[in-house]
Design an enzyme around this catalytic site. Structure first.
Site, PDB file in Angstrom:
ATOM      1  N   LYS A 578       2.408   2.431   2.317  1.00 48.25           N
ATOM      2  CA  LYS A 578       2.153   2.094   0.905  1.00 48.25           C
ATOM      3  C   LYS A 578       2.566   3.194  -0.058  1.00 48.25           C
ATOM      4  O   LYS A 578       2.481   3.021  -1.271  1.00 48.25           O
ATOM      5  CB  LYS A 578       0.648   1.885   0.675  1.00 48.25           C
ATOM      6  CG  LYS A 578      -0.004   0.907   1.589  1.00 48.25           C
ATOM      7  CD  LYS A 578      -1.498   0.871   1.320  1.00 48.25           C
ATOM      8  CE  LYS A 578      -2.224   0.083   2.376  1.00 48.25           C
ATOM      9  NZ  LYS A 578      -2.432   0.795   3.634  1.00 48.25           N
ATOM     10  N   GLU A 605       5.032  -6.586   1.670  1.00 58.09           N
ATOM     11  CA  GLU A 605       3.941  -7.553   1.586  1.00 58.09           C
ATOM     12  C   GLU A 605       2.668  -7.032   2.246  1.00 58.09           C
ATOM     13  O   GLU A 605       1.556  -7.275   1.778  1.00 58.09           O
ATOM     14  CB  GLU A 605       4.389  -8.875   2.235  1.00 58.09           C
ATOM     15  CG  GLU A 605       3.341  -9.958   2.323  1.00 58.09           C
ATOM     16  CD  GLU A 605       2.811 -10.425   0.985  1.00 58.09           C
ATOM     17  OE1 GLU A 605       3.517 -11.181   0.303  1.00 58.09           O
ATOM     18  OE2 GLU A 605       1.680 -10.033   0.617  1.00 58.09           O
ATOM     19  N   ALA A 610      -2.802  -6.837   4.449  1.00 55.54           N
ATOM     20  CA  ALA A 610      -2.108  -6.970   5.741  1.00 55.54           C
ATOM     21  C   ALA A 610      -1.191  -8.190   5.739  1.00 55.54           C
ATOM     22  O   ALA A 610      -0.272  -8.262   4.922  1.00 55.54           O
ATOM     23  CB  ALA A 610      -3.108  -7.008   6.882  1.00 55.54           C
ATOM     24  N   LEU A 612      -1.797 -11.243   4.729  1.00 53.91           N
ATOM     25  CA  LEU A 612      -2.059 -12.291   3.728  1.00 53.91           C
ATOM     26  C   LEU A 612      -0.927 -12.353   2.693  1.00 53.91           C
ATOM     27  O   LEU A 612      -0.410 -11.322   2.283  1.00 53.91           O
ATOM     28  CB  LEU A 612      -3.380 -12.016   2.985  1.00 53.91           C
ATOM     29  CG  LEU A 612      -4.660 -12.051   3.811  1.00 53.91           C
ATOM     30  CD1 LEU A 612      -5.860 -11.729   2.915  1.00 53.91           C
ATOM     31  CD2 LEU A 612      -4.855 -13.419   4.455  1.00 53.91           C
ATOM     32  N   GLY A 663      -9.082  -0.036  15.186  1.00 51.20           N
ATOM     33  CA  GLY A 663      -7.714   0.047  14.655  1.00 51.20           C
ATOM     34  C   GLY A 663      -7.600  -0.408  13.219  1.00 51.20           C
ATOM     35  O   GLY A 663      -6.509  -0.715  12.733  1.00 51.20           O
ATOM     36  N   ASP A 677      -7.153   4.365  -0.428  1.00 55.20           N
ATOM     37  CA  ASP A 677      -6.366   3.227   0.060  1.00 55.20           C
ATOM     38  C   ASP A 677      -6.511   2.024  -0.891  1.00 55.20           C
ATOM     39  O   ASP A 677      -5.536   1.351  -1.212  1.00 55.20           O
ATOM     40  CB  ASP A 677      -6.849   2.872   1.468  1.00 55.20           C
ATOM     41  CG  ASP A 677      -6.027   1.777   2.089  1.00 55.20           C
ATOM     42  OD1 ASP A 677      -4.802   1.961   2.191  1.00 55.20           O
ATOM     43  OD2 ASP A 677      -6.595   0.725   2.440  1.00 55.20           O
ATOM     44  N   LYS A 681      -3.736   0.168  -3.334  1.00 53.19           N
ATOM     45  CA  LYS A 681      -3.483  -1.274  -3.273  1.00 53.19           C
ATOM     46  C   LYS A 681      -3.624  -1.909  -4.656  1.00 53.19           C
ATOM     47  O   LYS A 681      -2.842  -2.766  -5.051  1.00 53.19           O
ATOM     48  CB  LYS A 681      -4.442  -1.943  -2.282  1.00 53.19           C
ATOM     49  CG  LYS A 681      -4.088  -1.642  -0.827  1.00 53.19           C
ATOM     50  CD  LYS A 681      -5.179  -2.109   0.114  1.00 53.19           C
ATOM     51  CE  LYS A 681      -4.773  -1.899   1.561  1.00 53.19           C
ATOM     52  NZ  LYS A 681      -5.904  -2.001   2.484  1.00 53.19           N
TER      53      LYS A 681
END
Ligand SMILES: Nc1ncnc2c1ncn2[C@@H]1O[C@H](COP(=O)(O)OP(=O)(O)O)[C@@H](O)[C@H]1O
Ligand SMILES: N[C@@H](CC(=O)OP(=O)(O)O)C(=O)O
Length: 814
Positions: A578, A605, A610, A612, A663, A677, A681
């Site tokens: 990202k 994407e 993830a 979606l 994970g 994070d 996003k």
């Protein structure tokens, strides 16, 4: 009657000569067999002569190899009854040759005439051996009937009239069943040995076929026929069943080595078909070249073949005063003709203010000098600009008579090369529409040939060449998915996923022919090289492979820093990483613009939610004229998972460890826990919604104190334990009030914020299990009831699947 020519590849070894013997002996009736020198011998003769003239004693070893090769084939293919006589003859010739080399060394003189004599031994020796190997064959010395004369600029050209008369006298007048002769060889008017030029045995065979009115000329070589492209460059090239003389001529003139170009004319003139066959696979049908238009089928491709020459220089003469002036081109060509410069491509725009010609690099200086002299007056007065030469280029020709029935072909051709970053410097298409030729940089030749072959011949099958960077959770999952899906995509979607590079942060393995992704670990260990991001960049750019996709499954800023350069070189980028899309706004914008300008894709994407479909959905809304007014989202699968598993017996510190083990976290869990994070996003979502925002614009209501984030990642988890008690209290209070904690990102009326919120059971975020994500999009069109996208938002499998979907979308398959 048949005329058969066996090239050096067919007469190089005992094994191939055994095939030749079988093929010829099975043909009933009269036939002429023309042979080349044993494969590689012509080059070896030239190399030996050059060593001898340079006084290099190594010429003796080289000469010994020539002797050995000939003796070995005699032992292997000449029947015992004739072996001694053949050996005696061949040894005599080899002794002569040895003496000539010695003479060259002593005299320090290797004149063109001496070299012609030396190379003539190749075909003289091979033809004697073959004629003794084949049952009932008669040997003819082609030097006695193939005649050359001096052509323009001192070159030897065929004296057709004399040759035809001599063939009548020296060959036709005799009784024979199988006539065997050396190709390439000739003599000139003075009786000196000459030849028809490198590769000239094909020509000898064509001359014989025409003179004897043969039914067919068969060219026997080491491939199954004339192929769509040079099989040494394009491994997917395949055999063409039928070609017209014109198509064959266009391809041969342009470097398709399988037939020497002058070969076509004599047989074309007499309408004798040519059949190209494989000595090593005689049952293959081969390629038939004839006058009959090929039987057109709807499935026929517009282009029959591609050929190229990598030795090109463009010379351009420019002047605004050239417009409408009669005779400029005539002066250019007359001047060049007088100096013996061969021009193989001409391009002049209708505006007439410049003329560009293509010549071989070796002719470039002479061409420039000649034109400067010719236009000296115009150059001196400034009427003409200086003559410029652009060297080290390559010319590609696509050929096919069906091209004239196909519209949009040039468009598709140039679009295909353009999308792969190959610049067309000059182009030419004759009005006959059977050939489009264009000039590109030499370093892009292989890529151009591959991409054209791929899109015109294998149009039912598209290729994507992938560089997979990062072998963490997502990278490994992606490789598994690719390995599982590769065959199905090829079978059902005609998409060939060719992985040409795999790299971890330390090792990389690169191979343009493709790597077995299932075997990635061994490949990196055993065949890998040490890499840095810069080495990876160089490997990708140097491979210069078509339809290439760089897939970044790392979380590295250094890898993200490569995108700009890669996109500028027409490499598509798919990023799970990202950093680039959420970092400096100008960089983000520049990457998107570069991708657009270069007509390649920059896709990310999976940066939010993830697998979606969030970014694609936002793009579709915007592109269709909607406006995003508000975004509310839970986009950290990790944080959502953590808040969902918190319980009386699962404290915060344990929940963090569980998220890492499952994970869900970034490689460094602080990126999730610190909210960084989610901030990234949110910035990406707002940017994709069309707003110029950065991470600094986000109001941050975080729940981990800043000081806890310093230091090493490993220490962090133990530090988190100090928050366990406080979180347990918060959790207990929320549970009592029937509320859930969610870490929410929001964009509202230009304002960006992230923070922990407790939501009640009426809120759409209340029921959000596991690591799921949810996005609410309020837009002009989705005002009263916002659009909801919800589902798994973290995890290697779904993220890898999203990356895979981005990759496949580049191929544009349905
Ligand atoms: N379009 C093409 N079709 C077939 N072969 C080609 C083509 N372009 C280049 N080649 C090369 O030409 C070779 C045959 O020519 P050459 O080596 O001169 O054979 P020979 O010794 O039989 O005359 C093939 O092995 C192939 O690698
Ligand atoms: N031996 C000559 C003539 C020839 O035609 O060879 P080949 O058929 O192997 O290309 C040469 O090497 O140029």
């Amino acid at each position: 009657m048949k005329v058969l020519k066996f090239g050096g590849t067919s007469v190089g070894t005992v094994n191939s000569l055994t095939n030749v013997k079988r093929i010829v002996e099975e043909i009933p009736g009269r036939k002429v067999v023309v042979v080349s020198a044993l494969g590689g011998i012509t080059d070896l003769l030239i190399a030996t002569a050059r060593l001898a003239v340079a006084d290099d004693i190594a010429y003796l070893d080289s000469y010994a190899r020539i002797v050995e090769r000939h003796i070995a084939v005699i032992d292997g293919v000449v029947p015992e009854s004739r072996r001694d006589a053949t050996l005696a003859m061949v040894k005599m010739m080899l002794d002569e040759l040895g003496n000539i080399f010695k003479g060259v060394m002593l005299l320090h003189d290797l004149s063109p005439r001496a070299l012609d004599i030396i190379v003539s031994y190749g075909e003289r020796l091979s033809s004697v051996i073959v004629s003794n190997a084949i049952k009932g064959a008669t040997h003819f010395d082609s030097r006695t009937f193939i005649r050359t004369k001096e052509g323009p600029h001192g070159a030897n050209v065929l004296d057709s009239e004399l040759t035809n008369r001599l063939i009548e006298e020296k060959v036709c007048a005799y009784e024979w069943d199988t006539a065997v002769m050396g190709g390439f060889l000739a003599t000139d008017a003075k009786g000196e040995v000459t030849n028809l030029g490198r590769g000239g045995s094909d020509y000898t065979a064509a001359i014989m076929a025409a003179a004897l009115d043969a039914d067919i000329l068969e060219i026997w070589t080491d491939v199954d026929g004339f192929m769509t492209a040079d099989p040494r460059v394009i491994d997917t090239a395949y055999v063409i069943d039928e070609l017209t003389y014109t198509e064959a001529m266009e391809l041969c003139n342009f470097g398709a080595k399988v037939i020497y170009p002058p070969t076509i004319y004599p047989v074309y003139h007499k309408n004798i078909p040519i059949l190209v066959k494989n000595t090593f696979n005689p049952s293959a049908p081969g390629t038939r070249i004839s006058n009959e238009p090929p039987h057109r089928k709807p499935s026929d491709k517009a282009i029959k073949g591609i050929s190229s020459i990598n030795d090109t220089c463009l010379v351009t003469i420019t002047s605004l005063c050239m417009v409408g002036v009669i005779g400029v081109n005539s002066r250019i060509f007359n001047a060049l003709t007088a100096k013996g410069v061969s021009v193989f491509l001409v391009s002049q725009a209708a505006s007439e203010n410049n003329t560009t010609i293509a010549v071989r690099n070796a002719d470039a200086d002479l061409a420039v000098r000649t034109l400067r002299e010719e236009f000296a007056t115009e150059l001196a007065t400034g009427m003409f600009n200086d003559v410029v030469a652009e060297r080290d280029l390559a010319t590609v020709a696509v050929v096919g008579e069906n091209m004239k029935h196909t519209t949009g072909l040039a468009g598709k051709l140039f679009n295909t090369v353009g999308r792969n970053g190959i610049n067309v410097i000059a182009c030419a298409q004759g009005a006959s529409e059977t050939n489009i030729s264009f000039v590109i940089e030499r370093k892009s030749l292989r890529k151009a040939l591959n991409v054209i072959h791929d899109s015109f011949f294998l149009s039912e099958c598209q290729v994507l060449n992938l560089f997979l960077i990062g072998v963490g959770n997502v990278g490994r999952s992606l490789m598994q998915q690719i390995s599982k899906q590769q065959e199905k995509l090829l079978r059902e979607k005609n998409l060939r996923i060719n992985v040409v590079g795999i790299a971890s942060s330390k090792r990389g393995v690169f191979n343009r022919d493709g790597l077995d992704v299932a075997d990635w670990r061994r490949l990196l260990d055993e065949e890998g090289i040490d890499v840095t991001p810069d080495i990876i960049r160089r490997e990708v750019l140097n491979m210069n492979i078509f339809n290439s996709v760089f897939v970044d499954c790392t979380a590295s800023a250094d890898v993200a820093a490569l995108y700009k350069d890669l996109l500028s070189h027409n490499v598509n980028v798919v990023a799970a990483n990202k950093i680039a899309a959420s970092g400096d706004y100008d960089v983000y914008k520049e990457l998107k613009e570069t991708a657009r300008r270069k007509d390649v894709k920059y896709l990310f994407e999976t940066n939010v939610g993830a697998g979606l479909p969030i970014i694609n959905t936002i793009n579709s809304l915007i592109n269709s004229g909607d406006k995003i007014l508000k975004i509310e989202a839970v986009v950290s699968g990790t944080l959502n998972y953590i808040f969902n598993v918190l319980a009386a017996d699962v404290p915060l510190s344990r929940a963090v460890v569980m998220a890492k083990e499952a994970g869900y976290t970034e490689p460094d869990p602080r990126i999730d826990l610190s909210g960084k994070d989610v901030i990234r996003k949110l910035v990406i979502l707002a940017r994709e919604a069309g707003y110029e925002v950065s991470q600094e614009d986000v109001e941050k209501n975080l729940f981990i104190p800043e000081e806890m984030l310093a230091g090493e990642a490993d220490e962090f988890i133990s530090k988190v334990a100090s928050l366990d008690e406080e979180f347990e209290k918060m959790r207990g209070d929320a549970e009592a009030a029937h509320r859930h904690f969610r870490f929410v990102a929001s964009f509202d009326n230009g304002h960006l914020s992230v923070g922990l919120r407790s939501v009640d059971s009426d809120h759409p975020f209340y029921n959000l299990a596991g690591s799921n994500n949810v996005i609410l999009l309020t837009t002009d069109r989705y005002m009263e009831y916002p659009m909801v996208i919800k589902g798994y938002g973290a995890g290697a499998e779904v993220t890898a699947a999203g990356v895979f979907a981005d990759i496949i979308s580049i191929a544009n398959i349905r």
